[in-house]
Write a protein that holds these residues in place. Structure first.
Motif, short mmCIF file in Angstrom:
data_model
loop_
_atom_site.label_atom_id
_atom_site.label_comp_id
_atom_site.label_asym_id
_atom_site.label_seq_id
_atom_site.Cartn_x
_atom_site.Cartn_y
_atom_site.Cartn_z
N ARG A 121 46.20 27.25 44.03
CA ARG A 121 45.41 27.45 45.25
C ARG A 121 44.19 26.52 45.26
O ARG A 121 43.85 25.92 46.26
CB ARG A 121 44.99 28.92 45.30
N GLN A 122 43.56 26.39 44.07
CA GLN A 122 42.41 25.48 43.97
C GLN A 122 42.83 24.02 44.17
O GLN A 122 42.11 23.24 44.76
CB GLN A 122 41.71 25.66 42.62
N LYS A 127 39.97 21.42 45.17
CA LYS A 127 38.87 21.72 44.24
C LYS A 127 39.20 21.32 42.81
O LYS A 127 38.32 21.19 41.97
CB LYS A 127 38.55 23.21 44.29
N HIS A 159 29.66 39.83 30.68
CA HIS A 159 30.35 40.60 31.72
C HIS A 159 30.66 39.73 32.94
O HIS A 159 29.75 39.33 33.67
CB HIS A 159 29.47 41.81 32.11
N PHE A 160 31.95 39.45 33.12
CA PHE A 160 32.42 38.63 34.25
C PHE A 160 32.69 39.54 35.44
O PHE A 160 32.96 40.73 35.29
CB PHE A 160 33.73 37.92 33.88
N ASN A 191 34.97 40.17 39.11
CA ASN A 191 36.31 39.98 39.63
C ASN A 191 36.26 39.53 41.11
O ASN A 191 35.55 40.16 41.87
CB ASN A 191 37.03 41.33 39.52
N PRO A 224 37.54 33.56 38.79
CA PRO A 224 37.41 32.14 39.17
C PRO A 224 36.47 31.93 40.37
O PRO A 224 35.98 30.83 40.57
CB PRO A 224 38.85 31.74 39.55
N VAL A 225 36.22 32.98 41.15
CA VAL A 225 35.42 32.82 42.38
C VAL A 225 33.98 33.27 42.20
O VAL A 225 33.05 32.65 42.73
CB VAL A 225 36.06 33.66 43.53
N MET A 226 33.77 34.35 41.48
CA MET A 226 32.44 34.95 41.40
C MET A 226 31.56 34.15 40.44
O MET A 226 31.96 33.84 39.33
CB MET A 226 32.53 36.41 40.93
N LEU A 237 26.07 48.96 41.84
CA LEU A 237 27.27 48.89 42.67
C LEU A 237 28.11 50.18 42.65
O LEU A 237 28.59 50.65 43.67
CB LEU A 237 28.13 47.71 42.19
N PRO A 261 31.18 41.38 51.81
CA PRO A 261 32.46 40.71 52.04
C PRO A 261 33.64 41.68 52.09
O PRO A 261 34.62 41.44 52.78
CB PRO A 261 32.61 39.74 50.86
N LEU A 294 36.77 47.56 48.07
CA LEU A 294 36.29 47.00 46.80
C LEU A 294 36.69 47.90 45.63
O LEU A 294 37.09 47.41 44.57
CB LEU A 294 34.77 46.81 46.86
N PHE A 330 40.09 47.23 44.74
CA PHE A 330 40.16 45.90 44.13
C PHE A 330 39.75 45.96 42.66
O PHE A 330 40.39 45.38 41.78
CB PHE A 330 39.23 44.98 44.93
N ILE A 331 38.69 46.72 42.36
CA ILE A 331 38.22 46.87 40.98
C ILE A 331 39.22 47.71 40.18
O ILE A 331 39.48 47.44 39.00
CB ILE A 331 36.83 47.55 40.95
N ILE A 376 33.40 54.03 34.74
CA ILE A 376 32.00 53.57 34.80
C ILE A 376 31.09 54.74 35.26
O ILE A 376 30.00 54.93 34.72
CB ILE A 376 31.85 52.34 35.72
N1 CAA Z 1 41.37 32.59 41.96
C1 CAA Z 1 40.93 31.43 42.49
N2 CAA Z 1 40.42 31.34 43.75
C2 CAA Z 1 40.41 32.47 44.49
C3 CAA Z 1 40.87 33.71 44.01
C4 CAA Z 1 41.36 33.75 42.69
N3 CAA Z 1 41.79 34.89 42.13
N4 CAA Z 1 40.72 34.64 44.99
C5 CAA Z 1 40.17 34.02 46.05
N5 CAA Z 1 39.98 32.70 45.74
C6 CAA Z 1 39.31 31.68 46.55
C7 CAA Z 1 40.12 31.24 47.74
O1 CAA Z 1 40.97 30.17 47.38
C8 CAA Z 1 39.04 30.79 48.71
O2 CAA Z 1 38.59 29.49 48.37
P1 CAA Z 1 37.92 28.50 49.46
O3 CAA Z 1 36.54 29.03 49.71
O4 CAA Z 1 37.91 27.19 48.77
O5 CAA Z 1 38.78 28.53 50.68
C9 CAA Z 1 37.92 31.77 48.45
O6 CAA Z 1 38.14 32.27 47.12
C10 CAA Z 1 37.92 32.92 49.42
O7 CAA Z 1 39.19 33.55 49.37
P2 CAA Z 1 40.03 34.05 50.63
O8 CAA Z 1 39.73 33.19 51.81
O9 CAA Z 1 41.45 34.22 50.22
O10 CAA Z 1 39.55 35.51 50.86
P3 CAA Z 1 38.16 36.09 51.26
O11 CAA Z 1 37.32 35.15 52.04
O12 CAA Z 1 38.50 37.42 51.81
O13 CAA Z 1 37.41 36.29 49.84
C11 CAA Z 1 36.86 37.52 47.90
C12 CAA Z 1 37.99 37.02 48.82
C13 CAA Z 1 36.21 36.31 47.23
C14 CAA Z 1 37.53 38.37 46.85
C15 CAA Z 1 35.80 38.27 48.76
O14 CAA Z 1 36.42 39.27 49.52
C16 CAA Z 1 34.71 38.90 47.94
O15 CAA Z 1 33.76 38.27 47.54
N6 CAA Z 1 34.83 40.25 47.68
C17 CAA Z 1 33.88 40.97 46.88
C18 CAA Z 1 34.18 40.74 45.43
C19 CAA Z 1 33.23 41.48 44.53
O16 CAA Z 1 32.30 42.15 44.95
N7 CAA Z 1 33.49 41.36 43.22
C20 CAA Z 1 32.71 42.05 42.24
C21 CAA Z 1 33.41 43.30 41.90
S1 CAA Z 1 32.48 44.22 40.74
C22 CAA Z 1 32.92 43.58 39.29
O17 CAA Z 1 33.78 42.77 39.13
C23 CAA Z 1 32.19 44.17 38.16
C24 CAA Z 1 32.85 45.29 37.49
O18 CAA Z 1 32.70 45.38 36.29
C25 CAA Z 1 33.57 46.36 38.19
#
Ligand code: CAA
Length: 291
Positions: A52-53, A58, A140-141, A143, A146-148, A193, A225, A231, A234-235, A243
């Motif tokens: 996808r990247q 990218k 602590h990463f 989820n 790759p994006v966060m 959170l 988002p 969310l 998703f988690i 937690i």
């Molecule tokens: N790997 C690589 N790239 C990814 C990906 C993955 N798994 N998932 C999404 N992407 C990329 C997409 O390719 C896209 O890239 P571009 O900007 O270059 O186009 C970008 O991320 C956005 O993806 P989408 O357009 O498919 O979807 P979206 O705009 O709905 O975003 C999301 C998806 C990034 C997950 C967004 O919904 C989001 O930020 N959600 C909140 C996530 C969050 O809060 N995470 C923290 C959870 S808490 C935690 O992790 C801590 C814990 O301990 C519980």
């Protein structure tokens, strides 16, 4: 300290995401899980996400191929014999993590560092089961890894400065930004959170809103988002519940009591996206609210 080889324990959504960013950053990665199926799924997920990247320009196709070639998988902790750092990303369960860490240390080089991706459990307590609390810390990463952008860094009481500096540098080389938290239950991100997510479940439980209205309200009303229930799915609802237990028990304050509806979903095995059902049903292309 020169870090080149990284071991990762656990090939779930966090472990595979960590392997993805480590291999793209040029490190040799060994990904270890007792389930062969988890390793096969992790490699497929990593390939799909790097593809996808590549399609978005990218990452180049050569960098993808080189990154994938740097990942080795297996089920034996002895694979970590030459690792410079091992990142533990097993299930968010203290007994499982303690027993894994105990079994891990005899296989490591004397100067290898250990980082844990725990999202809530005491770093000091986990470090104490190893032979090297000074070389142990929280990394602590978020989820999807790759994006966060964030990696939360947590020192245990015994973590030395050399270890902190090495893990901080590693996070930066992976393209992440860091925030430092003290070793208290759930650190910073999840201390804030998860009570919000738990409150969203109470809002559903008490009938203040349905799944759709709660998520729409926070998505459009607070510019999040994802809505809190989306969310949570998703988690993983099991991770959310564990937690909340850590917060409730660790801080001894009733404001952290897990919502009974969250408990019920977990007891039903409705753990969110990973089991196909949680606050939404994921059987069809567009998720459908279950309430
Ligand atoms: N790997 C690589 N790239 C990814 C990906 C993955 N798994 N998932 C999404 N992407 C990329 C997409 O390719 C896209 O890239 P571009 O900007 O270059 O186009 C970008 O991320 C956005 O993806 P989408 O357009 O498919 O979807 P979206 O705009 O709905 O975003 C999301 C998806 C990034 C997950 C967004 O919904 C989001 O930020 N959600 C909140 C996530 C969050 O809060 N995470 C923290 C959870 S808490 C935690 O992790 C801590 C814990 O301990 C519980």
């Amino acid at each position: 300290m020169n870090i080149q080889k990284i071991g990762i324990i656990g090939a779930g959504q966090m472990g595979s995401g960590i392997a993805h960013v480590c291999s793209l950053a040029g490190y040799d990665v060994t990904l270890c899980d007792i389930k062969a199926e988890a390793l096969t799924n992790a490699l497929a997920t990593i390939r799909r996400n790097i593809d996808r990247q590549v399609s978005r320009g990218k990452v180049t196709a050569e960098d993808r191929d080189a990154a994938l070639a740097r990942i080795t998988t297996g089920s034996e902790l002895s694979l970590f014999a030459d690792a410079d750092v091992v990142i533990e990303a097993a299930t968010e369960n203290e007994e499982i993590k303690r027993s894994l860490l105990k079994s891990l240390v005899p296989h490591l080089k004397a100067d290898a560092l250990i980082a844990t991706n725990t999202s809530s459990i005491s770093i000091t307590r986990l470090a104490a089961v190893t032979d090297r609390p000074a070389k142990f810390m929280g990394m602590h990463f978020m989820n999807p890894v790759p994006v966060m952008k964030l990696v939360e860094l947590i020192r245990g009481i015994a973590t030395d400065e050399e270890t902190f500096a090495a893990i901080h540098d590693l996070s930066i080389r992976m393209g992440k930004e860091t925030a430092v938290a003290e070793d208290f239950p759930a650190f910073i991100v999840n201390r804030i959170l998860l009570p919000m997510i738990n409150e969203a479940v109470y809002t559903l439980y008490e009938g203040v809103g349905n799944v759709e209205s709660i998520d729409t309200a926070l998505r459009l009303g607070a510019n999040h988002p994802m809505g809190p229930l989306e969310l949570a799915d998703f988690i993983g609802l099991d991770t959310c519940l564990s937690i909340m237990h850590v917060l409730y028990e660790g801080l001894a304050d009733s404001k952290y009591r897990p919502c009974p509806l969250l408990v019920k979903y977990v007891e039903a095995g409705w753990l969110g996206r990973k089991t196909g059902r949680g606050f939404y049903d994921y059987a069809s292309e567009k998720p459908v609210p279950t309430r």
